[in-house]
Design an enzyme around this catalytic site. Structure first.
Site, PDB file in Angstrom:
ATOM      1  N   LYS A  52       0.850  -1.209   0.000  1.00 22.71           N
ATOM      2  CA  LYS A  52       0.000   0.000   0.000  1.00 22.71           C
ATOM      3  C   LYS A  52       0.880   1.250   0.000  1.00 22.71           C
ATOM      4  O   LYS A  52       0.656   2.186  -0.770  1.00 22.71           O
ATOM      5  CB  LYS A  52      -0.937  -0.009   1.215  1.00 22.71           C
ATOM      6  CG  LYS A  52      -2.086  -1.014   1.052  1.00 22.71           C
ATOM      7  CD  LYS A  52      -2.874  -1.258   2.326  1.00 22.71           C
ATOM      8  CE  LYS A  52      -3.855  -2.423   2.139  1.00 22.71           C
ATOM      9  NZ  LYS A  52      -4.525  -2.837   3.362  1.00 22.71           N
ATOM     10  N   GLN A  96      -4.588  -1.680   9.684  1.00 28.79           N
ATOM     11  CA  GLN A  96      -4.484  -3.019   9.109  1.00 28.79           C
ATOM     12  C   GLN A  96      -5.004  -4.071  10.095  1.00 28.79           C
ATOM     13  O   GLN A  96      -4.580  -4.102  11.256  1.00 28.79           O
ATOM     14  CB  GLN A  96      -3.021  -3.311   8.729  1.00 28.79           C
ATOM     15  CG  GLN A  96      -2.811  -4.610   7.993  1.00 28.79           C
ATOM     16  CD  GLN A  96      -3.450  -4.634   6.597  1.00 28.79           C
ATOM     17  OE1 GLN A  96      -3.350  -3.687   5.841  1.00 28.79           O
ATOM     18  NE2 GLN A  96      -4.116  -5.722   6.274  1.00 28.79           N
ATOM     19  N   ASP A 119     -11.007   2.900   4.228  1.00 26.52           N
ATOM     20  CA  ASP A 119     -11.333   1.475   4.089  1.00 26.52           C
ATOM     21  C   ASP A 119     -12.851   1.276   4.006  1.00 26.52           C
ATOM     22  O   ASP A 119     -13.321   0.197   3.637  1.00 26.52           O
ATOM     23  CB  ASP A 119     -10.791   0.686   5.298  1.00 26.52           C
ATOM     24  CG  ASP A 119      -9.556  -0.136   4.936  1.00 26.52           C
ATOM     25  OD1 ASP A 119      -9.349  -0.388   3.742  1.00 26.52           O
ATOM     26  OD2 ASP A 119      -8.814  -0.509   5.867  1.00 26.52           O
TER      27      ASP A 119
END
Ligand code: NAD
Length: 293
Positions: A52, A96, A119
């Site tokens: 990412k 994460q 997200d």
């Protein structure tokens, strides 16, 4: 049969975003800034976060890696989240998953400012998605919608069967495919581990989206001719012939199912790369939204 090439499509999307970022720079504007929070040393998580951050650099975004020790307390992590929420230089960030067991994931995700939740996991954003309002779509479902759109896969009036009901893939996918619009307008069946006679659903499906994490679960005798197959599964399977000692396997028996399919995503190179591209797209959207404030 046509391959839905997520690797190529994600590169196209990244080039499109890079062009927008270059224009921002030329106009003297601030470029999008994404941060990734990682707690502990989980190998797969470190790989995901690493790619990412690398993708951010590739397209000209600012990026920050916030690496925290496995032993961090829930309250210290919440303090960090508050800092990120208040950091005016930051447009969006992700935490994460999975988090260590002593930390309540739900509590952390709820603490993220919904305007920075690129997200799309915060209940406010999930709710907006379900109500057809503009918001950050969860990156993996967003990537699947983008693939279907770019390859002009017909979804209206089709029977879509989703396998798996996770909050990050299966559930949102079932909502997006049933929404009005293109892609969408599908008649959706959401199946899961308690579904009886799953084959009866899959054999009648025009589109199948597998997100269960069971290697090569979907076999050729479970699908009809002309089916569209989207394989979200990513499982590491031992493979001594591979220098890494494992290979990445999807939820679909690709060799068998691809012979009957009209469109199919490979693993790797299908949905996986799309997920990162759509996270970047959400971060660009976050920057644009903040500019309008
Ligand atoms: P999960 O692991 O949280 O849950 C699995 C789901 O599958 C559950 O809803 C369960 O009911 C269902 N299921 C399990 N066995 C089943 C069976 N035999 N029949 C029918 N349903 C069954 O789901 P997840 O987090 O969405 O992950 C699913 C897979 O997708 C994993 O392999 C994961 O690594 C992968 N994944 C890939 C990406 C990507 O970017 N490509 C993103 C997220 C997840």
């Amino acid at each position: 049969m046509q391959i839905l090439d997520g690797k190529k499509t994600s590169e196209d999307i990244k080039s499109e975003i890079a062009a927008v970022v270059q224009k921002m720079k030329d106009d003297g504007q601030k470029v999008p800034h994404l941060a990734a929070v990682i707690v502990g040393n989980n190998g797969a998580s470190l790989t995901y976060v690493g790619s990412k951050v690398k993708s951010c650099q590739q397209i000209g975004f600012e990026s920050t890696l916030v690496a925290l020790p496995e032993t961090i307390t829930e309250s210290d992590l919440l303090t960090k989240i508050k800092e990120l929420n208040e950091d005016d230089n930051l447009d969006g960030y992700i935490v994460q998953l999975p988090l260590p067991k002593h930390i309540d994931e739900q509590k952390i995700l709820m603490a993220i400012d919904p305007d920075k939740d690129v997200d799309g996991f915060h209940p406010a954003n999930f709710g907006k998605m379900a109500l057809d309002m503009e918001t950050f779509l969860p990156a993996t479902p967003f990537g699947i919608m983008e693939l279907l759109e770019r390859y002009k896969v017909e979804t209206a009036g089709k029977h879509t069967v989703v396998i798996g009901r996770s909050h990050i893939v299966g559930r949102p996918m079932s909502i997006l495919m049933s929404r009005k619009g293109n892609p969408g307008d599908s008649t959706v069946t959401l199946t899961h581990s308690r579904t009886k006679n799953l084959e009866e659903f899959t054999r009648n499906a025009d589109i199948i989206i597998t997100a269960l994490g069971v290697p090569e679960f979907l076999k050729a005798d479970m699908v009809k001719d002309g089916v569209v197959v989207i394989d979200v599964g990513i499982t590491r399977v031992d493979d001594t012939s591979n220098p890494k000692g494992y290979k990445i396997t999807g939820d679909v028996d690709f060799d068998g199912v691809s012979k009957k399919a009209s469109f199919i995503t490979p693993v790797p190179g299908g949905v996986g790369p799309m997920t990162i591209a759509m996270l970047l797209k959400n971060t660009l959207l976050a920057r644009e939204m903040r500019m309008q404030k």
